[in-house]
Design a protein around this motif. Sequence first.
Motif, short mmCIF file in Angstrom:
data_model
loop_
_atom_site.label_atom_id
_atom_site.label_comp_id
_atom_site.label_asym_id
_atom_site.label_seq_id
_atom_site.Cartn_x
_atom_site.Cartn_y
_atom_site.Cartn_z
N ALA A 1 0.84 -1.21 0.00
CA ALA A 1 0.00 0.00 0.00
C ALA A 1 0.88 1.25 0.00
O ALA A 1 0.59 2.22 -0.71
CB ALA A 1 -0.92 -0.01 1.22
N TRP A 2 1.95 1.23 0.78
CA TRP A 2 2.85 2.39 0.81
C TRP A 2 3.53 2.56 -0.54
O TRP A 2 3.64 3.69 -1.05
CB TRP A 2 3.90 2.22 1.91
N LEU A 3 4.02 1.46 -1.12
CA LEU A 3 4.70 1.55 -2.41
C LEU A 3 3.77 2.08 -3.50
O LEU A 3 4.20 2.80 -4.40
CB LEU A 3 5.25 0.17 -2.81
N ASP A 4 2.49 1.73 -3.42
CA ASP A 4 1.53 2.17 -4.43
C ASP A 4 1.24 3.67 -4.33
O ASP A 4 0.93 4.32 -5.33
CB ASP A 4 0.23 1.38 -4.31
N ARG A 5 1.32 4.22 -3.11
CA ARG A 5 0.95 5.62 -2.95
C ARG A 5 2.14 6.57 -2.80
O ARG A 5 1.97 7.79 -2.76
CB ARG A 5 0.02 5.80 -1.75
N GLN A 6 3.37 6.01 -2.72
CA GLN A 6 4.53 6.88 -2.52
C GLN A 6 4.72 7.80 -3.70
O GLN A 6 4.32 7.50 -4.82
CB GLN A 6 5.79 6.03 -2.29
N ASP A 7 5.33 8.96 -3.42
CA ASP A 7 5.53 9.96 -4.47
C ASP A 7 7.00 10.39 -4.48
O ASP A 7 7.40 11.32 -3.80
CB ASP A 7 4.64 11.18 -4.22
N LEU A 8 7.81 9.68 -5.27
CA LEU A 8 9.24 9.98 -5.39
C LEU A 8 9.55 10.77 -6.65
O LEU A 8 10.71 11.09 -6.92
CB LEU A 8 10.05 8.68 -5.39
N GLY A 9 8.51 11.04 -7.43
CA GLY A 9 8.75 11.71 -8.70
C GLY A 9 9.01 10.75 -9.84
O GLY A 9 9.00 11.13 -11.00
#
Length: 637
Positions: free
Chosen positions: A242-250
């Motif tokens: 869930a975290w990987l799906d919503r993370q925003d690293l650009g």
Amino acid sequence: MFETTGRHAKSGETIVRHLAEEPAFEGIGYATAAKLWKSFGDNLYALLGNGDAVRLADVLGADRAERLVLAWREKLAEGDVVVWLDEHGFDARLAKKIIRLWGADAAAKLRESPYVMMALADWAVVDAAGRKIGVSTDDPRRLVAAVESVLYARLDQHHTWIGHRDLVTAVGRLLKCPPAKAEEALAAAVAQRAAIPIGGGFQAAGAHMMERYVADRIREMLAEPAMGDLIAREVSDGELHAWLDRQDLGVALDDEQREAVRIAVQERFGIVRGGAGVGKTTVLKAVARACASFGRTTHMMALAGRAAVRISEAAGWPASTIAAFLKGVEARNIALGPESLVVIDEASMLDLPTMYRILRSLPDGCRLLLVGDAGQLPPIQFGLVLHALVERNEIPSVELTRVYRQTEATGIPAVASAVRAGQLPGLPDKVDAASHGVALISSSELSTDQIVDVVADLGGFAEELRIVCAVKAGPAGTEALNARFHDIFAVGRRRHPTRRLAEGEPVMFLKNDYQLGLRNGSLGRITGIEDGKVTTDFDGTEVELSGYGLDDLALAYAITVHKAQGSSFRKVVIPIQKTRLLDRSLVYTAVTRATDLAVMVGDSEVLKQALRREAHAERRETALGLSMDPSYPTTTF
């Protein structure tokens, strides 16, 4: 009273250095120490040992003479060791290390058996001292020391293991004896645990202990039970996805990068590996953010100071050198626990002693992630870590393969991949300031003038350019190139009166100095020279050096590939000079130091031969793999 010999009268270097560099002898610098030697010669030892402040006052004055006598008395054990070392031709700088090992009994221990010095000095010098006190040719102390000498020589050659036959042959050569006597020496060394048998060969006790500890500790980490308390708990697959799906690293993480983050968050020990430009820095950024999101603390570090700065800037997360981290843990300024993750970037540079120290510093439950490229050069010091562990099936590991940095348009990743496989693709043979990718300017007679011309064609050193060499010596080694560029660029600049240093020149620090916060290989630039003092900026750390401190500073227009490892530059010039050190891993490491352009200059046939030669890491003999074998019994030291 100290024993003396005529040898002192020939130099006095040992006592001068000891008096000048030992902080306890306050107010005695090199000039004063040299004056004492010139005045008293060989008698200086006796004057100090007898506390003859009156005679010493002729040079020092009464107050300084009295202080020196008192300080010498307090440092009596070390002074006695210095005298013994000088008598027998050893480097007096070993005195401090010897005192740390054996304390006040050090001099007596040395006089009883010089062979205790085997870990610190060459066989010829130690054996000469032993024979001088009457040790017979077949004395067990001498036989065991010969075995130790061979094992320590192997460490100097970066190996931690030697086969039985090779060890017996080398011992026989040292002792000038038949194989049967060499076998007798080996048996005695094994009985005293000076040589440890493993896998049909042998190891020095220290190397064996470190490899066994590293192997045992990694196995323990992999087997540690899950964390169950409210603060340090495990992260479930669902939470992590869930975290990987919503993370925003650009940027969107690919499957390999997502697996790398999973290993960092969920495993106790893991490895993330990959070649140049495959997004390892993006992974580090994601790992730090993920750990922060789940209440973990991330400690990022690298062996080289410049690499640590690069990680911090690229990942947007604090990073330090490994030395600074270990110092912080020892001083209890860094708290580690089950919620902590330690990340070591550029882990191909990680040697066995450093890995041993790191694992010793980690408490139970603490996690460790190694990030690096096994195609690069092996560590400068002995042993292998990343290269030896990447193929272990029991260790969670992922290889990143998709290129992100150094875009495909530069051509660097494709050429680097070919070089790593021992192949040389077709390359352009002309370059200018606008060039990118990889080029090969073929020349059968390599010279400093050719390198100067190439650097000029590329726009000079203002273009964040560095020359990366295989060796220091030779027509295109670092020594010749640094001297040549100094002659060119020092003109019209403020120069040091006695050193080949000028304002604005690039320099490198040559030793580890934890007080200054610098490591061997730190790169900087001279910002000022005044009254013999040189001020240098090392990645924001300003250091002032003078006198003998300048021995640790060298010009860095050209640096060795080993020193460049962990760093990157926009443009890199690589002289191809025939040397046994030139192999595919060295060329691969050199090429991948460039982000925009790598230019190789030299004989194309020499380059092709080097690429056919197996990598140095593959030739390094170690036993860490044997120690990792689950069937091998664990050992407590």
